[in-house]
Scaffold this motif. Sequence first.
Motif, short mmCIF file in Angstrom:
data_model
loop_
_atom_site.label_atom_id
_atom_site.label_comp_id
_atom_site.label_asym_id
_atom_site.label_seq_id
_atom_site.Cartn_x
_atom_site.Cartn_y
_atom_site.Cartn_z
N GLN A 27 0.86 -1.18 0.00
CA GLN A 27 0.00 0.00 0.00
C GLN A 27 0.90 1.23 0.00
OE1 GLN A 27 -3.80 0.86 2.39
NE2 GLN A 27 -2.16 1.51 3.75
N ARG A 49 -8.45 -2.75 3.51
CA ARG A 49 -9.79 -2.19 3.74
C ARG A 49 -9.70 -0.68 3.76
NH1 ARG A 49 -9.29 -5.78 8.11
NH2 ARG A 49 -9.25 -4.00 9.49
N ARG A 50 -10.78 -0.06 3.43
CA ARG A 50 -10.87 1.39 3.49
C ARG A 50 -11.69 1.78 4.71
NH1 ARG A 50 -16.04 3.13 1.64
NH2 ARG A 50 -17.23 1.32 1.04
N SER A 90 -6.89 4.05 4.78
CA SER A 90 -7.13 2.63 4.58
C SER A 90 -6.26 1.84 5.54
CB SER A 90 -6.84 2.23 3.13
OG SER A 90 -5.49 2.48 2.82
#
Length: 177
Positions: A27, A49-50, A90
């Motif tokens: 990320q 995940r956000r 996130s």
Amino acid sequence: MKGETSTYSWLPQAPKTFDRPADANIQLVNLKSKWRPFQIVSPTNDKLRRYHGEKTYSIFEWWNHWPVAQVKSSGIYAVAPDKPSHSSLSHIEGPPYAMTNGSMTKLMLDGLTVQSATELVPLAKSWLSPPEMIIAGNSFRSEGYDPSQRAFVIDRQTGDSGEGFRAVFKASRILLS
């Protein structure tokens, strides 16, 4: 780990899902600064995940609870910039590295970079699949690579410090795909 990327924007609102690339384990948050934060986890059972749907007044979720403020609480949503606060766009996490009855340890390589997400792939591969280290010398033994320390561990077998050792790394340019 194949160099596939996908870019998501929070404008006009947070994305509904992070569905590409499959098995994403790197990320990189694109900020206006030169240095951008990145996280790398194992591609096994990774979760990306956000944050969304929180009761904040911004498209970027923000909170003013621990660890940035000494407020005895969790989950307090910031509504005004009157206290120290933090934001998170996130969340990425990999599988457990170690577990006990009362704890779970997870590992993440975290840092700042000027590189692109694709340019971080060799770093991720070297951290996730380090070369074998062979020690020559009777007083020392290789314990291998410890990803929790990001270090190769050498165990001294005897108290005699007169004998040196030689370390050979069996590295190649062929990394895990």
